[in-house]
Enzyme design. Structure first.
Site, short mmCIF file in Angstrom:
data_model
loop_
_atom_site.label_atom_id
_atom_site.label_comp_id
_atom_site.label_asym_id
_atom_site.label_seq_id
_atom_site.Cartn_x
_atom_site.Cartn_y
_atom_site.Cartn_z
N LYS A 91 1.17 31.35 11.01
CA LYS A 91 1.24 33.01 10.98
C LYS A 91 0.81 33.73 12.20
O LYS A 91 0.99 34.49 12.98
CB LYS A 91 0.86 33.85 9.99
CG LYS A 91 2.06 33.53 8.62
CD LYS A 91 1.62 34.34 7.44
CE LYS A 91 2.10 33.57 6.13
NZ LYS A 91 3.49 33.56 5.92
N GLU A 116 -4.57 41.73 7.24
CA GLU A 116 -3.78 42.63 7.69
C GLU A 116 -3.79 43.82 6.79
O GLU A 116 -4.51 43.61 5.62
CB GLU A 116 -2.17 42.06 7.34
CG GLU A 116 -1.54 41.35 8.43
CD GLU A 116 -0.13 40.90 8.03
OE1 GLU A 116 0.37 41.06 6.97
OE2 GLU A 116 0.32 39.73 8.89
N HIS A 171 4.92 37.90 -4.95
CA HIS A 171 5.21 37.94 -3.57
C HIS A 171 6.41 37.09 -3.34
O HIS A 171 6.78 36.65 -2.04
CB HIS A 171 4.19 37.54 -2.83
CG HIS A 171 2.95 38.48 -2.83
ND1 HIS A 171 3.07 39.73 -2.60
CD2 HIS A 171 1.55 38.10 -3.21
CE1 HIS A 171 1.92 40.46 -2.72
NE2 HIS A 171 0.98 39.54 -3.35
N ARG A 221 14.02 28.06 9.42
CA ARG A 221 15.09 27.20 8.47
C ARG A 221 16.26 28.18 7.85
O ARG A 221 16.23 29.43 8.00
CB ARG A 221 14.23 26.73 7.18
CG ARG A 221 13.49 27.84 6.55
CD ARG A 221 12.88 27.39 5.24
NE ARG A 221 12.06 28.32 4.59
CZ ARG A 221 12.16 29.26 3.90
NH1 ARG A 221 13.26 29.43 3.41
NH2 ARG A 221 11.10 30.00 3.61
P1 ADP Z 1 12.82 32.31 0.98
O1 ADP Z 1 12.17 33.43 2.06
O2 ADP Z 1 13.83 31.54 1.78
O3 ADP Z 1 13.14 33.18 -0.04
P2 ADP Z 1 10.81 31.48 -0.37
O4 ADP Z 1 9.52 32.10 0.05
O5 ADP Z 1 11.49 32.00 -1.50
O6 ADP Z 1 11.77 31.53 0.87
O7 ADP Z 1 10.72 29.76 -0.32
C1 ADP Z 1 11.85 28.89 -0.14
C2 ADP Z 1 11.37 27.68 -0.75
O8 ADP Z 1 10.60 27.12 0.36
C3 ADP Z 1 10.66 27.62 -2.11
O9 ADP Z 1 11.20 26.20 -2.60
C4 ADP Z 1 9.35 27.54 -1.50
O10 ADP Z 1 8.55 27.01 -2.58
C5 ADP Z 1 9.37 26.83 -0.36
N1 ADP Z 1 8.42 27.11 0.81
C6 ADP Z 1 8.30 28.16 1.65
N2 ADP Z 1 7.37 28.14 2.20
C7 ADP Z 1 6.73 26.97 1.95
C8 ADP Z 1 5.38 26.41 2.52
N3 ADP Z 1 4.60 26.98 3.45
N4 ADP Z 1 5.12 25.30 1.90
C9 ADP Z 1 5.70 24.74 1.04
N5 ADP Z 1 6.98 25.24 0.67
C10 ADP Z 1 7.28 26.19 0.93
P1 ADP Z 2 5.19 34.01 2.72
O1 ADP Z 2 5.07 33.22 4.05
O2 ADP Z 2 4.30 33.66 1.69
O3 ADP Z 2 6.57 34.46 2.65
P2 ADP Z 2 4.84 36.67 4.14
O4 ADP Z 2 3.93 37.26 5.09
O5 ADP Z 2 6.48 36.64 4.22
O6 ADP Z 2 4.38 35.26 3.43
O7 ADP Z 2 4.72 37.75 2.97
C1 ADP Z 2 5.30 37.56 1.43
C2 ADP Z 2 5.35 38.86 0.62
O8 ADP Z 2 4.21 39.40 0.74
C3 ADP Z 2 6.18 39.98 1.54
O9 ADP Z 2 7.56 39.90 1.05
C4 ADP Z 2 5.67 41.25 0.88
O10 ADP Z 2 5.88 41.48 -0.37
C5 ADP Z 2 4.17 40.93 0.79
N1 ADP Z 2 3.23 41.21 2.03
C6 ADP Z 2 3.05 40.37 3.25
N2 ADP Z 2 2.28 41.01 4.13
C7 ADP Z 2 2.20 42.24 3.53
C8 ADP Z 2 1.37 43.63 4.01
N3 ADP Z 2 0.71 43.42 5.23
N4 ADP Z 2 1.52 44.72 3.15
C9 ADP Z 2 1.95 44.58 1.87
N5 ADP Z 2 2.65 43.64 1.62
C10 ADP Z 2 2.71 42.52 2.37
#
Ligand code: ADP
Ligand code: ADP
Ligand code: MG
Length: 499
Positions: free
Chosen positions: A118, A202, A237, A294
């Site tokens: 990130k 953040e 989340h 992806r």
């Molecule tokens: P989407 O944004 O497509 O909904 P999710 O966060 O729900 O993605 O993750 C989709 C799939 O990828 C899930 O099976 C989740 O466990 C896996 N996943 C996402 N990021 C990672 C990561 N950094 N390491 C391992 N598995 C991940």
């Molecule tokens: P991941 O890699 O686990 O998907 P993200 O950065 O996409 O991580 O964040 C996943 C979720 O966490 C977001 O969809 C949101 O609900 C929450 N989130 C992430 N960053 C913030 C933020 N700065 N403030 C509030 N909620 C957040």
């Protein structure tokens, strides 16, 4: 690059089937891999060929990069589609695939690498005009300094793992006093889940909505976006309900977010299908969160509103073909909603609930799409993600898509495991959802397990009232002269009805 004739899907479950179906439509032969736990899985039966790659734990099967590449060599495979999860965002795997002379259906290893962190992603897009959440631009090395920055940004803040994903490695810090404790937790979670303890800060956006943009690029520098998906209904989340388009975006904000997303993709030389995630505040200001390099779980809602088969496009791009559409060819038509059907108990904190699908009957009919990987009688293995299916509905407008979703949920019959379906039905009927006025706190704000108690309909309430009145009449105590109560003259007939 040559046309793909034989493709291996390095995944399982619904997404493996989803990809193979498009391959079949395109005349591409398919190869499935499976673990010992998935011997009877649907993706294994659907594929033209299938190879067992190891025992149930994914580290010994679906994550075995060298074994998978070896299968490709033996079976004359020319391309690998990684799906989502597992190896899909593993730059080393993408590199190994390329070095083996195979086509990786996805972006370059370099794009995956940059966006997999990130922090690196934020640095890569810094030269473009993309709004960012206030925070630290690099990993935290000095706590005292980090506390000062947090106070400047203003609490609450969020500590995030740079390598994080799947909602893991995130800690909200409400004030200065809890900073150290949450920091310790975030770092140890980052190390145990991602093998990388780098965390950053953040600002915690209050009342946040999660809105993401689907992008698609080719290997000739063309990049387009396929509008947004709203994914604000989340638990832990993690998304449970998604829709396209969002109920709140104006055409102007949509165009601006689309431009930003295309720039993010351009910043890392992106090709293939990808998703740029944004967080949006109450006033519809949006900030870049991260890019997922992806195919996304919730991609079907985009397919329904645009008429584009994203897997087909990914394959064309991987073959080196230029995009056959440009931005102006794309239009949003109708509205699509997706609910994720997880084997989880919503009445018990959404805890995974594995077991056997005793009954499993899918909904059908106009505007209903079910992407799943199970059949009646199958077990949900404990080794993998507990998602049973994705239920997607499509209507002319949002109301129609929601109405279809409620109908489809009611038709869906699953017994043997608890599922998120009753929760999803609750959301579909909730005023906050139907009005579009909701954020990522939907679950904590509105959801209590009690709301899932089976509903009693009007007729049942009336009938109960009538019966209760009669019972009361019949049981009116006959009092003897001494004030002692005697048994009422209940009729046998009524008694039987009531039991
Ligand atoms: P989407 O944004 O497509 O909904 P999710 O966060 O729900 O993605 O993750 C989709 C799939 O990828 C899930 O099976 C989740 O466990 C896996 N996943 C996402 N990021 C990672 C990561 N950094 N390491 C391992 N598995 C991940
Ligand atoms: P991941 O890699 O686990 O998907 P993200 O950065 O996409 O991580 O964040 C996943 C979720 O966490 C977001 O969809 C949101 O609900 C929450 N989130 C992430 N960053 C913030 C933020 N700065 N403030 C509030 N909620 C957040
Ligand atoms: Mg994310």
């Amino acid at each position: 690059m040559p046309a793909i004739r034989k493709l291996l899907v390095a995944n399982r479950g619904e997404i493996a089937l989803r990809i193979m179906r498009t391959c079949r439509e395109m005349g591409i032969q398919t190869v499935a891999i499976y673990s010992e736990a998935d011997r009877h899985a649907l993706h294994v039966r659907y594929a033209d060929e299938a190879v067992c790659v190891g025992p149930a734990p994914s580290s010994e099967s679906y994550l075995k990069a060298d074994v998978i590449i070896d299968v490709c060599r033996r079976l004359g495979v020319d391309a690998i589609h990684p799906g989502y999860g597992f190896l899909s965002e593993n730059a080393n795997f993408a590199r190994m695939v390329r070095e083996a002379g195979l086509i990786f259906v996805g972006p370059s290893p370099e794009s995956i690498e940059v966006m997999g962190s990130k922090l690196a992603a934020k640095a890569a897009v810094a030269t473009y005009n993309i709004p960012m959440v206030p925070g630290t631009p690099s990993a935290i090395t000095n706590r005292a300094e980090a506390k000062v920055i947090s106070a400047q940004i203003g609490y609450p803040i969020l500590i995030k793992a740079s390598a994080g994903g799947g909602g893991k490695g995130m800690r909200v810090v409400e004030n200065d006093q809890e900073f150290d404790e949450q920091m310790d937790r975030a770092v140890s979670e980052a190390i145990s889940s991602f093998g990388d303890g780098s965390v950053f800060i953040e600002k915690y956006v209050t009342s946040p909505r999660h809105v993401e943009i689907q992008v698609l690029g080719d290997q000739h520098g063309n990049i387009i976006h396929l509008f947004e998906r709203e994914c604000s209904v989340q638990r832990r989340h993690q998304k449970v309900i998604e829709e396209a388009p969002s109920a709140v975006l104006s055409p102007e904000i949509r165009a601006e977010m689309g431009r930003c997303a295309v720039d993010v993709a351009r910043a890392c030389g992106y090709y293939g299908a990808g998703t740029v995630e944004f967080i949006m505040d109450n006033d519809l200001n949006f900030y870049f969160l991260e890019m997922n390099t992806r195919l996304q779980v919730e991609h079907p809602v985009t397919e329904l509103i645009t008429g584009v088969d994203l897997v087909k496009q990914m394959i064309y791009v991987a073959e080196g073909k230029p995009l056959t559409m440009n931005q102006n060819d794309l239009q949003i038509k109708g509205h699509a909603v997706e609910v994720r059907v997880y084997a989880e108990d919503p009445a018990n904190n959404f805890l995974p609930d594995v077991g056997t699908l005793q009954t499993y009957v899918r909904p059908q009919g106009n505007g209903v799409r079910v992407d799943d990987g199970f059949e009646q009688g199958m077990e949900i293995p404990i080794y993998y993600d507990p998602m049973i299916a994705k239920l997607i509905t499509y209507g002319n407008d949002r109301t129609e898509a929601i109405q279809k979703m409620i109908r489809a949920i009611d038709e869906y019959q699953i017994t043997g495991v608890q599922t998120t379906l009753p929760f999803c039905r609750f959301v579909m009927e909730h005023d906050a959802f139907t009005s579009g006025n909701f954020d990522t706190h939907f679950v904590s704000r509105y959801f209590m397990p009690e709301v899932l108690k089976p509903e009693i309909n009007e007729t049942e309430i009336q009938l109960a009232a009538v019966l209760a009145a009669q019972l009361f009449q019949d049981r009116k105590p006959v009092t003897k002269g001494n004030g002692q109560r005697v048994e009422g003259n209940r009729s046998k007939w009524r008694e039987r009805r009531l039991n």
